[in-house]
Design a protein around this motif. Sequence first.
Motif, short mmCIF file in Angstrom:
data_model
loop_
_atom_site.label_atom_id
_atom_site.label_comp_id
_atom_site.label_asym_id
_atom_site.label_seq_id
_atom_site.Cartn_x
_atom_site.Cartn_y
_atom_site.Cartn_z
N PHE A 9 -4.71 -17.13 -4.58
CA PHE A 9 -5.28 -17.94 -3.51
C PHE A 9 -4.40 -18.06 -2.26
O PHE A 9 -4.81 -18.68 -1.29
N GLY A 10 -3.17 -17.53 -2.33
CA GLY A 10 -2.29 -17.55 -1.17
C GLY A 10 -1.35 -18.73 -1.08
O GLY A 10 -0.39 -18.71 -0.31
N PHE A 11 -1.60 -19.78 -1.86
CA PHE A 11 -0.74 -20.97 -1.88
C PHE A 11 -1.14 -21.81 -3.08
O PHE A 11 -2.10 -21.50 -3.78
N VAL A 12 -0.38 -22.87 -3.33
CA VAL A 12 -0.66 -23.76 -4.46
C VAL A 12 -1.20 -25.09 -3.90
O VAL A 12 -0.46 -25.84 -3.26
N SER A 13 -2.46 -25.34 -4.13
CA SER A 13 -3.12 -26.54 -3.60
C SER A 13 -2.93 -27.73 -4.54
O SER A 13 -2.48 -27.59 -5.68
N ASP A 14 -3.30 -28.91 -4.05
CA ASP A 14 -3.25 -30.12 -4.87
C ASP A 14 -4.13 -29.97 -6.12
O ASP A 14 -3.75 -30.42 -7.20
N MET A 40 9.98 -19.65 -3.23
CA MET A 40 8.93 -18.63 -3.13
C MET A 40 7.53 -19.21 -3.35
O MET A 40 6.54 -18.53 -3.12
N LEU A 41 7.46 -20.46 -3.76
CA LEU A 41 6.17 -21.11 -3.96
C LEU A 41 5.81 -21.90 -2.71
O LEU A 41 6.65 -22.55 -2.11
N ARG A 42 4.54 -21.82 -2.31
CA ARG A 42 4.11 -22.40 -1.05
C ARG A 42 2.97 -23.39 -1.22
O ARG A 42 2.07 -23.18 -2.03
N ARG A 43 2.99 -24.45 -0.41
CA ARG A 43 1.94 -25.47 -0.41
C ARG A 43 0.88 -25.21 0.63
O ARG A 43 -0.11 -25.92 0.70
N LYS A 44 1.10 -24.24 1.51
CA LYS A 44 0.11 -23.91 2.53
C LYS A 44 0.00 -22.40 2.64
O LYS A 44 0.95 -21.67 2.31
N PRO A 45 -1.15 -21.91 3.11
CA PRO A 45 -1.32 -20.45 3.22
C PRO A 45 -0.32 -19.83 4.18
O PRO A 45 0.05 -20.43 5.19
N MET A 46 0.12 -18.65 3.85
CA MET A 46 1.00 -17.89 4.72
C MET A 46 0.23 -16.66 5.20
O MET A 46 -0.92 -16.46 4.83
N GLY A 47 0.87 -15.84 6.00
CA GLY A 47 0.22 -14.66 6.54
C GLY A 47 -0.07 -13.61 5.48
O GLY A 47 0.49 -13.64 4.38
N LYS A 48 -0.93 -12.68 5.82
CA LYS A 48 -1.25 -11.57 4.92
C LYS A 48 0.02 -10.82 4.55
O LYS A 48 0.19 -10.36 3.44
N HIS A 49 0.92 -10.71 5.51
CA HIS A 49 2.22 -10.07 5.30
C HIS A 49 3.29 -11.15 5.47
O HIS A 49 3.58 -11.56 6.59
N HIS A 50 3.86 -11.60 4.36
CA HIS A 50 4.85 -12.66 4.40
C HIS A 50 6.25 -12.04 4.44
O HIS A 50 6.69 -11.39 3.50
N VAL A 51 6.92 -12.21 5.58
CA VAL A 51 8.23 -11.62 5.83
C VAL A 51 9.31 -12.65 5.49
O VAL A 51 9.32 -13.75 6.03
N GLN A 52 10.20 -12.27 4.58
CA GLN A 52 11.32 -13.13 4.20
C GLN A 52 12.62 -12.42 4.55
O GLN A 52 12.88 -11.34 4.05
N VAL A 53 13.39 -13.04 5.41
CA VAL A 53 14.66 -12.45 5.85
C VAL A 53 15.79 -13.22 5.19
O VAL A 53 15.89 -14.44 5.32
N CYS A 54 16.64 -12.51 4.48
CA CYS A 54 17.77 -13.13 3.79
C CYS A 54 18.90 -13.39 4.77
O CYS A 54 19.27 -12.53 5.56
N THR A 55 19.45 -14.62 4.69
CA THR A 55 20.62 -14.96 5.51
C THR A 55 21.75 -15.51 4.65
O THR A 55 22.63 -16.20 5.15
N ASN A 56 21.73 -15.22 3.35
CA ASN A 56 22.81 -15.65 2.48
C ASN A 56 24.08 -14.89 2.85
O ASN A 56 24.05 -14.01 3.70
N VAL A 57 25.16 -15.17 2.19
CA VAL A 57 26.48 -14.68 2.61
C VAL A 57 26.54 -13.18 2.86
O VAL A 57 26.93 -12.75 3.95
#
Length: 126
Positions: A9-14, A40-57
């Motif tokens: 469904f693209g996100f986790v609803s109530d 990685m779990l979302r409460r609202k819809p994100m885009g068709k292509h969800h881009v995650q950029v790592c900024t860890n050490v």
Amino acid sequence: MMMYAQDEFGFVSDEMIAEIADRLELRTVEVEETLAYYSMLRRKPMGKHHVQVCTNVACMLRGGYDILEQAKKRLEIGHKETTKDGVFSLEEVECIGACTGAPAMQVNYDFYEDLTPSARGLLRSE
């Protein structure tokens, strides 16, 4: 269960939280706490292509913030935002487990490593 719901469904609803809690015989607050813990779990819809950029050490030391800034500029959105057409969403994340290929990003379930801010083609809508 939340990952399966999100993939479908693209996100986790109530409503999904209540259903999961009922099926697992938990209180809804316990499911919500788990949902809040995992980035990685979302409460609202994100885009068709969800881009995650790592900024860890490891990624930070090799240009992760430059990659993030280029993505923000190219997509014209910020952290946890979605483009107006719903095609892309962007998120800065702590770690995607690709330290040996830093800097790295993930688009949906595909990984891209050893990036440079001028990498072409990774953020096209085609």
